[in-house]
Design a protein around this motif. Structure first.
Motif, mmCIF file in Angstrom:
data_model
loop_
_atom_site.group_PDB
_atom_site.id
_atom_site.type_symbol
_atom_site.label_atom_id
_atom_site.label_comp_id
_atom_site.label_asym_id
_atom_site.label_seq_id
_atom_site.Cartn_x
_atom_site.Cartn_y
_atom_site.Cartn_z
ATOM 1 N N PRO A 96 -51.257 -33.981 18.892
ATOM 2 C CA PRO A 96 -50.202 -32.830 18.292
ATOM 3 C C PRO A 96 -49.409 -33.954 17.087
ATOM 4 N N GLU A 97 -49.057 -32.992 16.121
ATOM 5 C CA GLU A 97 -48.267 -33.670 15.174
ATOM 6 C C GLU A 97 -46.639 -34.185 15.628
ATOM 7 N N ARG A 98 -46.268 -35.099 15.054
ATOM 8 C CA ARG A 98 -44.984 -35.817 15.550
ATOM 9 C C ARG A 98 -43.832 -34.816 14.968
ATOM 10 N N ARG A 99 -42.662 -34.708 15.458
ATOM 11 C CA ARG A 99 -41.578 -33.998 14.824
ATOM 12 C C ARG A 99 -41.186 -35.126 13.772
ATOM 13 N N ALA A 133 -37.983 -37.357 21.682
ATOM 14 C CA ALA A 133 -37.828 -36.116 22.531
ATOM 15 C C ALA A 133 -36.404 -35.599 22.689
ATOM 16 N N GLY A 134 -36.087 -34.560 22.065
ATOM 17 C CA GLY A 134 -34.871 -33.588 22.479
ATOM 18 C C GLY A 134 -33.941 -33.863 21.154
ATOM 19 N N GLU A 135 -34.519 -34.586 20.226
ATOM 20 C CA GLU A 135 -33.837 -34.691 18.791
ATOM 21 C C GLU A 135 -34.464 -33.734 18.050
ATOM 22 N N GLN A 142 -29.123 -33.190 16.093
ATOM 23 C CA GLN A 142 -28.818 -32.847 17.177
ATOM 24 C C GLN A 142 -29.406 -33.126 18.268
ATOM 25 N N TYR A 143 -29.103 -33.592 19.323
ATOM 26 C CA TYR A 143 -29.823 -34.152 20.594
ATOM 27 C C TYR A 143 -29.408 -33.127 21.775
ATOM 28 N N ARG A 144 -30.445 -32.469 22.298
ATOM 29 C CA ARG A 144 -30.291 -31.781 23.581
ATOM 30 C C ARG A 144 -30.670 -32.273 24.775
ATOM 31 N N TYR A 145 -29.952 -32.186 25.787
ATOM 32 C CA TYR A 145 -30.511 -32.817 27.245
ATOM 33 C C TYR A 145 -29.573 -31.887 28.267
ATOM 34 N N LYS A 146 -30.254 -32.223 29.625
ATOM 35 C CA LYS A 146 -29.443 -31.665 30.694
ATOM 36 C C LYS A 146 -28.635 -32.540 31.590
ATOM 37 N N ASP A 147 -27.281 -32.210 31.939
ATOM 38 C CA ASP A 147 -26.415 -33.182 32.640
ATOM 39 C C ASP A 147 -27.013 -33.150 34.096
ATOM 40 N N VAL A 148 -26.064 -33.647 34.849
ATOM 41 C CA VAL A 148 -26.617 -33.738 36.346
ATOM 42 C C VAL A 148 -26.404 -32.424 36.973
ATOM 43 N N LEU A 149 -25.921 -31.552 36.358
ATOM 44 C CA LEU A 149 -25.852 -30.120 37.038
ATOM 45 C C LEU A 149 -26.799 -29.366 36.519
ATOM 46 N N GLU A 150 -27.643 -30.002 35.740
ATOM 47 C CA GLU A 150 -28.921 -29.078 35.171
ATOM 48 C C GLU A 150 -28.222 -28.048 34.040
ATOM 49 N N LYS A 151 -27.055 -28.357 33.351
ATOM 50 C CA LYS A 151 -26.560 -27.480 32.151
ATOM 51 C C LYS A 151 -27.120 -28.085 31.015
ATOM 52 N N ARG A 152 -27.606 -27.454 29.851
ATOM 53 C CA ARG A 152 -27.714 -27.752 28.741
ATOM 54 C C ARG A 152 -26.531 -28.246 27.840
ATOM 55 N N GLN A 153 -26.695 -29.550 27.403
ATOM 56 C CA GLN A 153 -25.574 -30.077 26.605
ATOM 57 C C GLN A 153 -26.234 -30.290 25.324
ATOM 58 N N ARG A 207 -28.349 -41.731 17.856
ATOM 59 C CA ARG A 207 -29.084 -42.565 18.801
ATOM 60 C C ARG A 207 -28.139 -43.201 19.569
ATOM 61 N N GLU A 208 -27.023 -43.905 18.961
ATOM 62 C CA GLU A 208 -25.957 -44.552 19.520
ATOM 63 C C GLU A 208 -25.446 -43.719 20.534
ATOM 64 N N LYS A 209 -24.934 -42.353 20.518
ATOM 65 C CA LYS A 209 -24.364 -41.440 21.215
ATOM 66 C C LYS A 209 -25.377 -41.494 22.453
ATOM 67 N N GLU A 210 -26.714 -41.184 22.208
ATOM 68 C CA GLU A 210 -27.694 -41.102 23.121
ATOM 69 C C GLU A 210 -27.487 -42.183 24.329
#
Length: 58
Positions: free
Chosen positions: A4-7, A17-19, A28-39, A50-53
């Protein structure tokens, strides 16, 4: 079978991944927190995002 082609962003840099890059060129960077809520976090440049990540992963 082909790989597959890379983003990539508008400057050709490979995104992790996630970026993603929005149409207004904000990263933007999307992830799930400890409560499985998307942030989502945003930054104008990839280096700052990437520093914030790194802070989130700690």
């Amino acid at each position: 079978m082909t790989l597959p082609e890379r983003r990539k962003d508008s400057k050709g840099r490979v995104l992790r991944a996630g970026e993603s890059q929005r149409k207004d060129l904000i990263y933007q960077y999307r992830y799930k927190d400890v409560l499985e809520k998307r942030q989502t976090i945003y930054d104008a440049d990839l280096k700052g995002l990437r520093e914030k990540e790194q802070k989130i992963q700690k």
